[in-house]
Write an enzyme that holds these catalytic residues in place. Structure first.
Site, PDB file in Angstrom:
ATOM      1  N   HIS A  85       0.861  -1.184   0.000  1.00 17.20           N
ATOM      2  CA  HIS A  85       0.000   0.000   0.000  1.00 17.20           C
ATOM      3  C   HIS A  85       0.898   1.235   0.000  1.00 17.20           C
ATOM      4  O   HIS A  85       2.136   1.115  -0.026  1.00 17.20           O
ATOM      5  CB  HIS A  85      -0.953  -0.023   1.204  1.00 17.20           C
ATOM      6  CG  HIS A  85      -0.257  -0.246   2.510  1.00 17.20           C
ATOM      7  ND1 HIS A  85       0.579   0.673   3.081  1.00 17.20           N
ATOM      8  CD2 HIS A  85      -0.252  -1.308   3.347  1.00 17.20           C
ATOM      9  CE1 HIS A  85       1.055   0.215   4.210  1.00 17.20           C
ATOM     10  NE2 HIS A  85       0.577  -1.005   4.400  1.00 17.20           N
TER      11      HIS A  85
ATOM     12  N   HIS B 193       4.064   1.339   2.169  1.00  8.74           N
ATOM     13  CA  HIS B 193       5.255   0.656   1.631  1.00  8.74           C
ATOM     14  C   HIS B 193       5.902   1.496   0.525  1.00  8.74           C
ATOM     15  O   HIS B 193       7.121   1.607   0.454  1.00  8.74           O
ATOM     16  CB  HIS B 193       4.871  -0.696   1.001  1.00  8.74           C
ATOM     17  CG  HIS B 193       4.303  -1.691   1.955  1.00  8.74           C
ATOM     18  ND1 HIS B 193       2.989  -2.084   1.911  1.00  8.74           N
ATOM     19  CD2 HIS B 193       4.876  -2.391   2.955  1.00  8.74           C
ATOM     20  CE1 HIS B 193       2.776  -2.986   2.849  1.00  8.74           C
ATOM     21  NE2 HIS B 193       3.894  -3.193   3.505  1.00  8.74           N
TER      22      HIS B 193
ATOM     23  N   GLY C  73       8.451   1.122   8.735  1.00  8.21           N
ATOM     24  CA  GLY C  73       7.402   2.112   9.012  1.00  8.21           C
ATOM     25  C   GLY C  73       7.217   2.320  10.509  1.00  8.21           C
ATOM     26  O   GLY C  73       7.278   1.371  11.300  1.00  8.21           O
ATOM     27  N   GLN C  74       6.928   3.559  10.886  1.00  6.98           N
ATOM     28  CA  GLN C  74       6.636   3.908  12.281  1.00  6.98           C
ATOM     29  C   GLN C  74       5.330   3.257  12.758  1.00  6.98           C
ATOM     30  O   GLN C  74       5.096   3.106  13.946  1.00  6.98           O
ATOM     31  CB  GLN C  74       6.552   5.439  12.382  1.00  6.98           C
ATOM     32  CG  GLN C  74       6.056   5.992  13.696  1.00  6.98           C
ATOM     33  CD  GLN C  74       6.969   5.656  14.867  1.00  6.98           C
ATOM     34  OE1 GLN C  74       8.161   5.444  14.696  1.00  6.98           O
ATOM     35  NE2 GLN C  74       6.399   5.592  16.058  1.00  6.98           N
ATOM     36  N   LYS C  75       4.492   2.842  11.806  1.00 11.96           N
ATOM     37  CA  LYS C  75       3.221   2.195  12.170  1.00 11.96           C
ATOM     38  C   LYS C  75       3.476   1.003  13.096  1.00 11.96           C
ATOM     39  O   LYS C  75       2.766   0.787  14.059  1.00 11.96           O
ATOM     40  CB  LYS C  75       2.522   1.759  10.882  1.00 11.96           C
ATOM     41  CG  LYS C  75       1.498   0.679  11.054  1.00 11.96           C
ATOM     42  CD  LYS C  75       0.118   1.231  10.981  1.00 11.96           C
ATOM     43  CE  LYS C  75      -0.929   0.174  11.160  1.00 11.96           C
ATOM     44  NZ  LYS C  75      -0.507  -1.160  10.883  1.00 11.96           N
ATOM     45  N   ASP C  76       4.510   0.204  12.786  1.00 13.68           N
ATOM     46  CA  ASP C  76       4.902  -0.906  13.659  1.00 13.68           C
ATOM     47  C   ASP C  76       6.011  -0.384  14.579  1.00 13.68           C
ATOM     48  O   ASP C  76       7.182  -0.738  14.434  1.00 13.68           O
ATOM     49  CB  ASP C  76       5.390  -2.094  12.825  1.00 13.68           C
ATOM     50  CG  ASP C  76       4.269  -2.672  11.991  1.00 13.68           C
ATOM     51  OD1 ASP C  76       3.299  -3.170  12.565  1.00 13.68           O
ATOM     52  OD2 ASP C  76       4.344  -2.593  10.749  1.00 13.68           O
TER      53      ASP C  76
ATOM     54  N   SER D 260      -2.593  -0.149   6.220  1.00 15.13           N
ATOM     55  CA  SER D 260      -2.147  -1.485   6.625  1.00 15.13           C
ATOM     56  C   SER D 260      -2.687  -2.484   5.614  1.00 15.13           C
ATOM     57  O   SER D 260      -3.795  -2.310   5.095  1.00 15.13           O
ATOM     58  CB  SER D 260      -2.721  -1.804   8.011  1.00 15.13           C
ATOM     59  OG  SER D 260      -2.675  -3.186   8.254  1.00 15.13           O
TER      60      SER D 260
HETATM   61  O1  PAF Z   1       6.605  -5.251   8.796  1.00 13.96           O
HETATM   62  C1  PAF Z   1       6.579  -6.262   8.061  1.00 13.96           C
HETATM   63  O2  PAF Z   1       5.970  -6.271   6.995  1.00 13.96           O
HETATM   64  C2  PAF Z   1       7.309  -7.516   8.521  1.00 13.96           C
HETATM   65  O3  PAF Z   1       7.225  -7.670   9.906  1.00 13.96           O
HETATM   66  C3  PAF Z   1       8.773  -7.579   8.049  1.00 13.96           C
HETATM   67  C4  PAF Z   1       9.597  -6.456   8.665  1.00 13.96           C
HETATM   68  C5  PAF Z   1       8.828  -7.475   6.531  1.00 13.96           C
HETATM   69  C6  PAF Z   1       9.396  -8.903   8.469  1.00 13.96           C
HETATM   70  O4  PAF Z   1       8.715  -9.989   7.934  1.00 13.96           O
END
Ligand code: PAF
Length: 277
Positions: A31, A34, A144-147, A182
């Protein structure tokens, strides 16, 4: 743009192109969030690799790996115009050969928040990211800061294992109504899509208190809980007001602080966060 599946092809492409490399690790179903990471990598590095791999080891036993959204053709169409050098799309057998038994684990930082609810999740993330780092050997890697917790854990792993890689954490990309982008938003249908706005609404409400001078962390957590409780389709898993670096829950907000939450909207699990200070 080349597409590599096996390691030999990836290494051939990687070693043929001198200069700096940026890596954008993804699980596909891309999305705008990314794509913003890829654009940033492209602006900052001579060459860019994007990995697309739905990593089985970061899914818990009750999480349905087979239902994770996948569409490689669509992903490649989205990446193609961005000037990426290589897309690496390994198979599970390449990443985890038969007899696999080696893991990378970050300790304290993986215990609260996401780690408390998904106990094996970060072991899978750090293991696969370490393998991606080893294979691509990038100079910079983009997350991403989202995670937010994932980003903190990967920064810790990178420092602890002495990887000569700069971790770049990029801002959350939101839909115009505030929903954080997401891959899981695909599951939000009908009334759930509207109900999902409760996450950004709760964060905004807590931030408004903070902006008005409130520094009692419990009051900020209570405000988020109150907003979530008012949405009948939402089931809160956690809300947190934590120190940005250690992720320890705060009593008083003094420095950089992470407001974060995980909420079930129907069957879809969503996370979101704001940084204060
Ligand atoms: O954030 C993600 O999409 C995944 O956790 C990652 C960092 C690609 C690892 O599989």
């Amino acid at each position: 743009m080349e597409i590599a599946i096996d390691l030999d092809k990836l290494w051939a492409i990687r070693s043929a192109l001198p200069g700096t490399w940026g890596l954008v690790p993804t699980m596909g179903y891309l999305h705008e969030g990314h794509l913003s990471l890829i654009r940033r990598a492209k602006a900052e590095c001579d060459h860019v690799a994007v990995s697309i791999f739905v990593n089985p080891t970061q899914f818990g036993p009750s999480e349905d790996l087979s239902k994770y959204p996948r569409d490689l053709e669509r992903d490649l169409r989205l990446i193609e115009p961005l000037g990426v050098d290589v897309v690496w799309n390994p198979t599970p057998e390449i990443m985890y050969p038969s007899g696999y038994q080696t893991w990378v684990e970050v300790e304290a930082l993986t215990k609260p928040l996401e780690g408390a609810i998904r106990p094996s999740h970060f072991r899978g993330v750090t293991t696969v990211v370490a393998k991606l780092f080893n294979a691509v050997q990038p100079h910079k890697a983009y997350f991403g800061q989202k995670d937010a917790q994932q980003a903190a854990v990967i920064c810790r792993m990178t420092r602890d294992l002495s990887y000569p890689i700069k971790i770049v954490v990029c801002p959350i990309v939101r839909e115009t109504d505030g929903l954080a982008m997401s891959s899981r938003n695909k599951y939000l249908e009908g009334a759930d899509r509207q109900a999902a706005l409760v996450l950004s609404r709760a964060l905004t409400a807590a931030k408004a208190l903070y902006d008005a001078g409130e520094r009692d962390a419990e009051k900020l957590r209570a405000r988020m809980k109150e907003v979530i409780a008012a949405e009948p389709r939402a089931q809160m898993q956690y809300v947190s007001c934590a120190d940005y670096d250690t992720l320890a829950e705060l009593e008083t907000v003094t420095g950089k602080t992470l407001l974060s939450m995980a909420v079930m909207i129907g069957k879809t699990r969503l996370i979101d966060n704001f940084v204060l200070g």
